[in-house]
Design a protein around this motif. Structure first.
Motif, PDB file in Angstrom:
ATOM      1  N   PRO A   1      42.508  46.186  53.616  1.00  0.00           N
ATOM      2  CA  PRO A   1      43.337  44.979  53.539  1.00  0.00           C
ATOM      3  C   PRO A   1      44.364  44.830  54.656  1.00  0.00           C
ATOM      4  CG  PRO A   1      43.923  46.528  51.796  1.00  0.00           C
ATOM      5  CD  PRO A   1      42.678  47.051  52.438  1.00  0.00           C
ATOM      6  N   ASP A   2      44.625  45.883  55.399  1.00  0.00           N
ATOM      7  CA  ASP A   2      45.574  45.779  56.501  1.00  0.00           C
ATOM      8  C   ASP A   2      44.897  45.434  57.826  1.00  0.00           C
ATOM      9  OD1 ASP A   2      44.282  48.245  56.489  1.00  0.00           O
ATOM     10  OD2 ASP A   2      45.978  49.311  57.403  1.00  0.00           O
ATOM     11  N   ARG A   3      43.621  45.067  57.798  1.00  0.00           N
ATOM     12  CA  ARG A   3      42.876  44.711  59.004  1.00  0.00           C
ATOM     13  C   ARG A   3      42.478  43.241  58.967  1.00  0.00           C
ATOM     14  NH1 ARG A   3      44.698  48.007  62.330  1.00  0.00           N
ATOM     15  NH2 ARG A   3      45.356  49.739  61.011  1.00  0.00           N
ATOM     16  N   ASP A   4      42.386  42.630  60.160  1.00  0.00           N
ATOM     17  CA  ASP A   4      42.010  41.221  60.243  1.00  0.00           C
ATOM     18  C   ASP A   4      40.618  40.971  59.670  1.00  0.00           C
ATOM     19  OD1 ASP A   4      44.421  40.605  61.434  1.00  0.00           O
ATOM     20  OD2 ASP A   4      43.631  40.659  63.482  1.00  0.00           O
ATOM     21  N   ALA A   5      39.753  41.974  59.706  1.00  0.00           N
ATOM     22  CA  ALA A   5      38.379  41.812  59.230  1.00  0.00           C
ATOM     23  C   ALA A   5      38.268  41.885  57.708  1.00  0.00           C
ATOM     24  CB  ALA A   5      37.480  42.881  59.852  1.00  0.00           C
ATOM     25  N   PHE A   6      39.369  42.127  57.025  1.00  0.00           N
ATOM     26  CA  PHE A   6      39.318  42.290  55.570  1.00  0.00           C
ATOM     27  C   PHE A   6      38.664  41.085  54.903  1.00  0.00           C
ATOM     28  CE2 PHE A   6      41.561  41.750  51.387  1.00  0.00           C
ATOM     29  CZ  PHE A   6      40.920  42.792  50.738  1.00  0.00           C
ATOM     30  N   ASP A   7      37.721  41.380  54.021  1.00  0.00           N
ATOM     31  CA  ASP A   7      37.029  40.354  53.253  1.00  0.00           C
ATOM     32  C   ASP A   7      37.172  40.711  51.778  1.00  0.00           C
ATOM     33  OD1 ASP A   7      34.820  39.052  51.770  1.00  0.00           O
ATOM     34  OD2 ASP A   7      34.178  38.342  53.751  1.00  0.00           O
ATOM     35  N   GLU A   8      37.983  39.977  51.064  1.00  0.00           N
ATOM     36  CA  GLU A   8      38.326  40.344  49.691  1.00  0.00           C
ATOM     37  C   GLU A   8      37.107  40.380  48.782  1.00  0.00           C
ATOM     38  OE1 GLU A   8      41.550  39.064  46.195  1.00  0.00           O
ATOM     39  OE2 GLU A   8      41.323  37.857  48.023  1.00  0.00           O
ATOM     40  N   VAL A   9      36.224  39.406  48.920  1.00  0.00           N
ATOM     41  CA  VAL A   9      35.050  39.342  48.053  1.00  0.00           C
ATOM     42  C   VAL A   9      34.112  40.512  48.331  1.00  0.00           C
ATOM     43  CG1 VAL A   9      32.997  37.994  47.447  1.00  0.00           C
ATOM     44  CG2 VAL A   9      35.204  36.844  47.768  1.00  0.00           C
ATOM     45  N   ALA A  10      33.807  40.738  49.614  1.00  0.00           N
ATOM     46  CA  ALA A  10      32.915  41.840  49.976  1.00  0.00           C
ATOM     47  C   ALA A  10      33.527  43.184  49.606  1.00  0.00           C
ATOM     48  CB  ALA A  10      32.602  41.795  51.469  1.00  0.00           C
ATOM     49  N   ALA A  11      34.837  43.320  49.815  1.00  0.00           N
ATOM     50  CA  ALA A  11      35.511  44.582  49.491  1.00  0.00           C
ATOM     51  C   ALA A  11      35.429  44.881  48.003  1.00  0.00           C
ATOM     52  CB  ALA A  11      36.965  44.526  49.948  1.00  0.00           C
ATOM     53  N   ALA A  12      35.635  43.867  47.178  1.00  0.00           N
ATOM     54  CA  ALA A  12      35.572  44.064  45.732  1.00  0.00           C
ATOM     55  C   ALA A  12      34.160  44.431  45.290  1.00  0.00           C
ATOM     56  CB  ALA A  12      36.043  42.804  45.013  1.00  0.00           C
ATOM     57  N   LEU A  13      33.168  43.787  45.878  1.00  0.00           N
ATOM     58  CA  LEU A  13      31.783  44.100  45.526  1.00  0.00           C
ATOM     59  C   LEU A  13      31.431  45.522  45.929  1.00  0.00           C
ATOM     60  CD1 LEU A  13      29.017  43.275  44.479  1.00  0.00           C
ATOM     61  CD2 LEU A  13      28.560  42.204  46.707  1.00  0.00           C
ATOM     62  N   ALA A  14      31.818  45.902  47.149  1.00  0.00           N
ATOM     63  CA  ALA A  14      31.548  47.258  47.625  1.00  0.00           C
ATOM     64  C   ALA A  14      32.258  48.290  46.755  1.00  0.00           C
ATOM     65  CB  ALA A  14      31.974  47.403  49.080  1.00  0.00           C
ATOM     66  N   TRP A  15      33.510  48.023  46.415  1.00  0.00           N
ATOM     67  CA  TRP A  15      34.278  48.963  45.592  1.00  0.00           C
ATOM     68  C   TRP A  15      33.589  49.204  44.248  1.00  0.00           C
ATOM     69  CZ3 TRP A  15      37.735  52.630  45.798  1.00  0.00           C
ATOM     70  CH2 TRP A  15      38.343  53.052  44.618  1.00  0.00           C
ATOM     71  N   GLY A  16      33.174  48.148  43.599  1.00  0.00           N
ATOM     72  CA  GLY A  16      32.497  48.302  42.320  1.00  0.00           C
ATOM     73  C   GLY A  16      31.231  49.129  42.434  1.00  0.00           C
ATOM     74  N   ARG A  17      30.477  48.911  43.488  1.00  0.00           N
ATOM     75  CA  ARG A  17      29.248  49.669  43.697  1.00  0.00           C
ATOM     76  C   ARG A  17      29.550  51.136  43.985  1.00  0.00           C
ATOM     77  NH1 ARG A  17      26.258  45.183  47.601  1.00  0.00           N
ATOM     78  NH2 ARG A  17      25.272  43.962  45.909  1.00  0.00           N
TER      79      ARG A  17
END
Length: 219
Positions: free
Chosen positions: A193-209
């Protein structure tokens, strides 16, 4: 939630554990920015999910914020030296009284994925490996016991799609169970989340997986 621990030879690591103090063991390896607040937040989140986490400081206290500084710092020590810290962290994880099983997991972000793969190839106690936008060098995977999950950006100048494909092929050839995911429209560091490339939707999906994978493999 977590605390700092010593690994010897003036090295340190961040440790986080569930409220019960017990869980399966997880090694967390940071990206080339260093062991920053983002990585420590991931360690705390993994602890909340039920894992005892140790995240070694591969930069020995240095944290950087620009690509130029990160490139310089990532080359400041050899991979051999950093692997000694990874090994020390694995040894410490195995000795943690709250770790409930001999089988361990490892999660590596970007640069950390390289060291996660090195540990996976050499340490039979690792049975679950997660790579987040990072690959590694050619290895013999037939002696590893780990299943491997990967999360890769769809538009990534740092990790070519052909390198990701080659790693997947090599892991399967070595008998590893592999689960690779690519997130279209994302760039490198999309989970941070501290990077310009942060993608909240993709991050949440990856985290769950990631959490589901680790829970299934580590028991």
């Amino acid at each position: 939630m977590g605390d700092w621990i010593e690994l010897g030879d003036e090295a340190r690591a961040y440790r986080a554990a569930p409220a019960t103090g017990q869980g399966t063991g997880l090694l967390l390896l940071h990206a080339w920015w260093g062991l920053n607040e983002t990585v420590r937040s991931f360690a705390d989140a993994f602890a909340d999910a039920g894992f005892v986490v140790i995240a070694p400081d591969l930069y020995r206290g240095v944290v950087v914020d620009t690509i130029e500084a990160a490139e310089k710092q990532s080359e400041a020590q050899s991979a051999v030296v950093r692997m000694r810290l990874v090994t020390a962290a694995l040894d410490r994880l195995r000795s943690e009284p709250g770790v409930t099983a001999p089988s361990l997991g490892v999660v590596g972000f970007s640069m950390g994925a390289f060291y996660a793969l090195e540990a996976t190839a050499d340490d039979e106690s690792i049975v679950a490996t997660v790579l987040v936008y990072g690959t590694g060098r050619e290895r013999d995977w037939s002696t590893s016991r780990a299943s491997v999950q990967g999360h890769f950006a769809g538009d990534d100048p740092y990790e070519a799609a052909e390198d990701v494909s080659a790693l997947e092929t090599a892991l399967r050839a070595g008998g590893r169970r592999v689960e690779f995911h690519t997130f279209p429209g994302t760039g490198h560091w999309f989970m941070e989340p501290d990077r310009d490339a942060f993608d909240e939707v993709a991050a949440a999906l990856a985290w769950g997986r990631i959490v589901a994978f680790l829970r299934a493999e580590l028991h």
